[in-house]
Design a protein around this motif. Structure first.
Motif, PDB file in Angstrom:
ATOM      1  N   CYS A  25       0.837  -1.209   0.000  1.00 23.47           N
ATOM      2  CA  CYS A  25       0.000   0.000   0.000  1.00 23.47           C
ATOM      3  C   CYS A  25       0.871   1.257   0.000  1.00 23.47           C
ATOM      4  O   CYS A  25       0.575   2.236  -0.712  1.00 23.47           O
ATOM      5  CB  CYS A  25      -0.932  -0.004   1.214  1.00 23.47           C
ATOM      6  N   ALA A  26       1.935   1.242   0.791  1.00 23.56           N
ATOM      7  CA  ALA A  26       2.849   2.386   0.818  1.00 23.56           C
ATOM      8  C   ALA A  26       3.524   2.569  -0.538  1.00 23.56           C
ATOM      9  O   ALA A  26       3.727   3.696  -1.015  1.00 23.56           O
ATOM     10  CB  ALA A  26       3.896   2.191   1.916  1.00 23.56           C
ATOM     11  N   PHE A  27       3.869   1.440  -1.187  1.00 24.29           N
ATOM     12  CA  PHE A  27       4.488   1.507  -2.519  1.00 24.29           C
ATOM     13  C   PHE A  27       3.523   2.103  -3.537  1.00 24.29           C
ATOM     14  O   PHE A  27       3.913   2.913  -4.388  1.00 24.29           O
ATOM     15  CB  PHE A  27       4.920   0.104  -2.948  1.00 24.29           C
ATOM     16  N   ILE A  28       2.239   1.721  -3.451  1.00 27.18           N
ATOM     17  CA  ILE A  28       1.235   2.258  -4.376  1.00 27.18           C
ATOM     18  C   ILE A  28       1.093   3.767  -4.200  1.00 27.18           C
ATOM     19  O   ILE A  28       0.999   4.518  -5.180  1.00 27.18           O
ATOM     20  CB  ILE A  28      -0.117   1.545  -4.165  1.00 27.18           C
ATOM     21  N   VAL A  29       1.096   4.229  -2.941  1.00 25.33           N
ATOM     22  CA  VAL A  29       1.013   5.664  -2.674  1.00 25.33           C
ATOM     23  C   VAL A  29       2.211   6.387  -3.279  1.00 25.33           C
ATOM     24  O   VAL A  29       2.074   7.466  -3.887  1.00 25.33           O
ATOM     25  CB  VAL A  29       0.926   5.914  -1.160  1.00 25.33           C
ATOM     26  N   THR A  30       3.396   5.789  -3.161  1.00 33.21           N
ATOM     27  CA  THR A  30       4.605   6.387  -3.732  1.00 33.21           C
ATOM     28  C   THR A  30       4.509   6.471  -5.244  1.00 33.21           C
ATOM     29  O   THR A  30       4.893   7.485  -5.849  1.00 33.21           O
ATOM     30  CB  THR A  30       5.838   5.561  -3.325  1.00 33.21           C
ATOM     31  N   VAL A  31       4.005   5.406  -5.870  1.00 29.96           N
ATOM     32  CA  VAL A  31       3.863   5.390  -7.326  1.00 29.96           C
ATOM     33  C   VAL A  31       2.880   6.453  -7.792  1.00 29.96           C
ATOM     34  O   VAL A  31       3.112   7.158  -8.775  1.00 29.96           O
ATOM     35  CB  VAL A  31       3.424   3.992  -7.804  1.00 29.96           C
ATOM     36  N   VAL A  32       1.769   6.584  -7.088  1.00 34.11           N
ATOM     37  CA  VAL A  32       0.749   7.568  -7.470  1.00 34.11           C
ATOM     38  C   VAL A  32       1.310   8.985  -7.400  1.00 34.11           C
ATOM     39  O   VAL A  32       0.970   9.855  -8.227  1.00 34.11           O
ATOM     40  CB  VAL A  32      -0.493   7.421  -6.566  1.00 34.11           C
ATOM     41  N   ARG A  33       2.184   9.244  -6.444  1.00 35.39           N
ATOM     42  CA  ARG A  33       2.740  10.589  -6.271  1.00 35.39           C
ATOM     43  C   ARG A  33       3.883  10.887  -7.228  1.00 35.39           C
ATOM     44  O   ARG A  33       4.294  12.036  -7.358  1.00 35.39           O
ATOM     45  CB  ARG A  33       3.222  10.767  -4.826  1.00 35.39           C
ATOM     46  N   ASN A  34       4.414   9.855  -7.874  1.00 39.79           N
ATOM     47  CA  ASN A  34       5.537  10.030  -8.795  1.00 39.79           C
ATOM     48  C   ASN A  34       5.030   9.954 -10.232  1.00 39.79           C
ATOM     49  O   ASN A  34       4.630   8.885 -10.692  1.00 39.79           O
ATOM     50  CB  ASN A  34       6.586   8.935  -8.543  1.00 39.79           C
ATOM     51  N   PRO A  35       5.019  11.060 -10.979  1.00 38.77           N
ATOM     52  CA  PRO A  35       4.456  11.049 -12.337  1.00 38.77           C
ATOM     53  C   PRO A  35       5.144  10.053 -13.273  1.00 38.77           C
ATOM     54  O   PRO A  35       4.480   9.377 -14.056  1.00 38.77           O
ATOM     55  CB  PRO A  35       4.655  12.490 -12.818  1.00 38.77           C
ATOM     56  N   LEU A  36       6.483   9.957 -13.201  1.00 35.02           N
ATOM     57  CA  LEU A  36       7.205   9.046 -14.082  1.00 35.02           C
ATOM     58  C   LEU A  36       6.866   7.596 -13.768  1.00 35.02           C
ATOM     59  O   LEU A  36       6.596   6.794 -14.673  1.00 35.02           O
ATOM     60  CB  LEU A  36       8.712   9.283 -13.960  1.00 35.02           C
ATOM     61  N   ALA A  37       6.871   7.254 -12.470  1.00 38.96           N
ATOM     62  CA  ALA A  37       6.533   5.876 -12.081  1.00 38.96           C
ATOM     63  C   ALA A  37       5.081   5.562 -12.429  1.00 38.96           C
ATOM     64  O   ALA A  37       4.764   4.451 -12.872  1.00 38.96           O
ATOM     65  CB  ALA A  37       6.771   5.687 -10.586  1.00 38.96           C
ATOM     66  N   ARG A  38       4.195   6.548 -12.239  1.00 34.94           N
ATOM     67  CA  ARG A  38       2.785   6.327 -12.569  1.00 34.94           C
ATOM     68  C   ARG A  38       2.607   6.065 -14.060  1.00 34.94           C
ATOM     69  O   ARG A  38       1.800   5.210 -14.465  1.00 34.94           O
ATOM     70  CB  ARG A  38       1.972   7.546 -12.134  1.00 34.94           C
ATOM     71  N   LYS A  39       3.367   6.758 -14.882  1.00 35.63           N
ATOM     72  CA  LYS A  39       3.276   6.543 -16.333  1.00 35.63           C
ATOM     73  C   LYS A  39       3.788   5.157 -16.710  1.00 35.63           C
ATOM     74  O   LYS A  39       3.192   4.474 -17.551  1.00 35.63           O
ATOM     75  CB  LYS A  39       4.088   7.619 -17.054  1.00 35.63           C
ATOM     76  N   ARG A  40       4.880   4.731 -16.081  1.00 33.92           N
ATOM     77  CA  ARG A  40       5.425   3.391 -16.373  1.00 33.92           C
ATOM     78  C   ARG A  40       4.427   2.297 -16.001  1.00 33.92           C
ATOM     79  O   ARG A  40       4.160   1.372 -16.770  1.00 33.92           O
ATOM     80  CB  ARG A  40       6.726   3.189 -15.600  1.00 33.92           C
ATOM     81  N   TRP A  41       3.876   2.391 -14.791  1.00 36.33           N
ATOM     82  CA  TRP A  41       2.941   1.349 -14.343  1.00 36.33           C
ATOM     83  C   TRP A  41       1.630   1.397 -15.117  1.00 36.33           C
ATOM     84  O   TRP A  41       0.978   0.354 -15.295  1.00 36.33           O
ATOM     85  CB  TRP A  41       2.674   1.502 -12.843  1.00 36.33           C
ATOM     86  N   SER A  42       1.247   2.583 -15.587  1.00 36.58           N
ATOM     87  CA  SER A  42       0.026   2.651 -16.396  1.00 36.58           C
ATOM     88  C   SER A  42       0.189   1.870 -17.685  1.00 36.58           C
ATOM     89  O   SER A  42      -0.780   1.294 -18.199  1.00 36.58           O
ATOM     90  CB  SER A  42      -0.324   4.115 -16.690  1.00 36.58           C
ATOM     91  N   GLN A  43       1.414   1.800 -18.218  1.00 40.99           N
ATOM     92  CA  GLN A  43       1.652   0.999 -19.417  1.00 40.99           C
ATOM     93  C   GLN A  43       1.406  -0.487 -19.151  1.00 40.99           C
ATOM     94  O   GLN A  43       0.940  -1.212 -20.030  1.00 40.99           O
ATOM     95  CB  GLN A  43       3.084   1.208 -19.913  1.00 40.99           C
ATOM     96  N   VAL A  44       1.717  -0.917 -17.931  1.00 41.49           N
ATOM     97  CA  VAL A  44       1.487  -2.321 -17.581  1.00 41.49           C
ATOM     98  C   VAL A  44      -0.001  -2.635 -17.587  1.00 41.49           C
ATOM     99  O   VAL A  44      -0.447  -3.635 -18.162  1.00 41.49           O
ATOM    100  CB  VAL A  44       2.103  -2.636 -16.200  1.00 41.49           C
ATOM    101  N   PHE A  45      -0.788  -1.771 -16.948  1.00 38.40           N
ATOM    102  CA  PHE A  45      -2.211  -2.060 -16.790  1.00 38.40           C
ATOM    103  C   PHE A  45      -3.035  -1.663 -18.012  1.00 38.40           C
ATOM    104  O   PHE A  45      -4.190  -2.073 -18.119  1.00 38.40           O
ATOM    105  CB  PHE A  45      -2.740  -1.353 -15.541  1.00 38.40           C
TER     106      PHE A  45
END
Length: 461
Positions: A25-45
């Motif tokens: 859950c903490a990792f998900i919060v970190t990803v949501v707050r990081n635009p670059l990480a959020r863009k990378r993970w959005s490609q996965v889903f």
């Protein structure tokens, strides 16, 4: 902790799995707050395979979490002493959900959806005499008045439960689809809807039909095979996750340190993993597990319940697997770090006086993230399969703990009989295959999203 007529019983593996959920859950919060990480993970889903495989993995994790809330039931008081006693058996929330499969044991083997035993027995005839025939099961199909109704009853009940399950699922999907029309989203909703519907329908069908039949048959002692296969999900998910998380810090720390600092540090790390690789892995694991068994036997006072003993051995096995399996990722990270440390922007950081650990955290580690994530998921699959192999040869989890490896180990002798008792092996194989396949497919999408050399190659797959 006492709650009403039960007492919560925490195992070490229960604590670890909920700590993992909190970390996730903490990792998900970190990803949501990081635009670059959020863009990378959005490609996965945003890929069809990524979304579908994630839903399958999420379902397995939810089953494991449900099976990780343990408690002891309160026993009826004997006399007027007022002393409260609790059952020595530990029950989980999953056991409550699978209640239709409990307490319905047969004498011995029975095939999936069978109403007669798999083996012939001597039976007395009403008019006298003895014959050998397949006896009627005590619970499987006991609601039938006539054996000729067997096939039609299975079809009617299956269609009924599928229909009653699909109606609320389709209503939920329709409402969600209507809401999402007003929002722009690149997620593959048709695939998500289909996967979600399939999981809900199959789960509901299995639970409902288990009230009337043994859906996957029974084992040698007459216990429901479906119950054992579902209970083994927790073992598979936990051993894959915990062993991987033991592997990760060692591999990352030693691999990046060896490739970046080089010199004597590189020599020491290479010597360690070369020596470890020279020892047959299965022998090292077997020796470690046997030492754990000796410790358990010599310290029985530390394990008051059978579940505590099995859980201690299980957590120790996860640690042993992790400690003996970090060398591959370590070698890979060392080679990648050697390459990255020679790039221009790293050399420029050195020229400007940036500290070495800051260079590692800002340049080296982020550029090896794709390797770590891919190895993380692939190692998970490998550990799930390793548990099955270790339990098969007798050095895996405790025999009292449900696992796919123990199921295969118990059924191996029956594969040589005629006719073959195949359903225990097939049940373990199917559930293990689905989990490992979903993990591997998800790792492919993670690789496509995070590997700079494959950027964009995983879109819409």
């Amino acid at each position: 902790m006492e709650v009403f007529d039960v007492r919560l019983h925490l195992l070490w593996s229960d604590i670890l799995i909920f700590l993992l959920v909190a970390s996730l859950c903490a990792f998900i919060v970190t990803v949501v707050r990081n635009p670059l990480a959020r863009k990378r993970w959005s490609q996965v889903f945003e890929s069809r395979i990524g979304s579908a495989s994630f839903l399958v993995i999420l379902f397995y994790v939810l089953v494991a979490l449900t099976d990780s809330v343990h408690f002891q039931k309160k026993l009826d008081q004997a006399g007027d002493s007022g002393e409260v006693h609790y059952a020595p058996e530990v029950t989980s929330l999953l056991d409550l959900a699978l209640a239709p499969m409990l307490g319905r044991d047969e004498k011995t083997y029975s095939a999936p959806f069978a109403i007669h035993s798999f083996a012939k027995e001597s039976m007395e005839l009403p008019e006298g005499g003895v014959t050998r025939d397949y006896p009627r099961l005590e619970h499987g199909g006991s609601h039938l008045d006539d054996d000729s109704q067997h096939g039609a009853d299975i079809v009617v009940k299956s269609m009924t439960v599928i229909g009653w399950t699909l109606v609320p699922v389709l209503i939920l999907i329709f409402l969600h689809h209507s809401l999402m029309k007003k929002r722009s989203s690149r997620l593959p909703w048709p695939v998500i809807y289909f996967t979600f519907s399939a999981i809900v329908v199959v789960s509901s069908w299995a639970l409902y039909m288990s009230q009337f039949y043994h859906v996957l048959g029974t084992d040698k002692v007459g216990q429901d095979v479906l119950y054992g296969a579902v209970k083994a999900v927790r073992t598979g998910v936990l051993i894959g996750t915990l062993a991987t998380l033991v592997t990760l810090p060692l591999a990352v720390l030693l691999g990046i340190s060896a490739g970046y600092f080089r010199g004597w540090i590189d020599d020491v790390v290479q010597y360690i993993y070369t020596t470890l690789n020279s020892i047959p892995g299965i022998l090292l694991i077997a020796a470690s597990v046997l030492l754990i068994d000796v410790y358990i036997e010599t310290h029985p006072e530390q394990f008051k319940l059978l579940s505590d003993r099995a859980d201690f051995k299980f957590v120790a096995l996860c640690f042993i697997l992790g400690m003996t399996s970090w060398t591959g990722l370590c070698r890979l990270l060392r080679a990648e770090t050697l390459k990255l440390s020679q790039l221009e922007y790293v050399q420029a950081a050195h020229a400007f006086g940036v500290s070495r650990w800051r260079v590692i955290m800002r340049h080296i580690l982020p550029n090896t993230t794709h390797l770590i994530l891919i190895a993380l998921v692939l190692d998970f699959s490998g550990f799930v399969l390793a548990e099955a192999v270790l339990s098969y040869i007798g050095v895996g989890v405790d025999p009292s703990m449900k696992s796919w490896g123990n199921m295969i180990n118990e059924a191996r002798a029956e594969l040589a009989r005629e006719p073959v008792v195949w359903w225990s092996v097939i049940a373990a194989f199917i559930l293990m295959f689905v989990l490992v396949l979903a993990a591997n497919l998800f790792s492919d999408r993670v690789r496509d999203a995070f590997d700079p050399r494959m950027s964009g190659s995983g879109d819409n797959k």
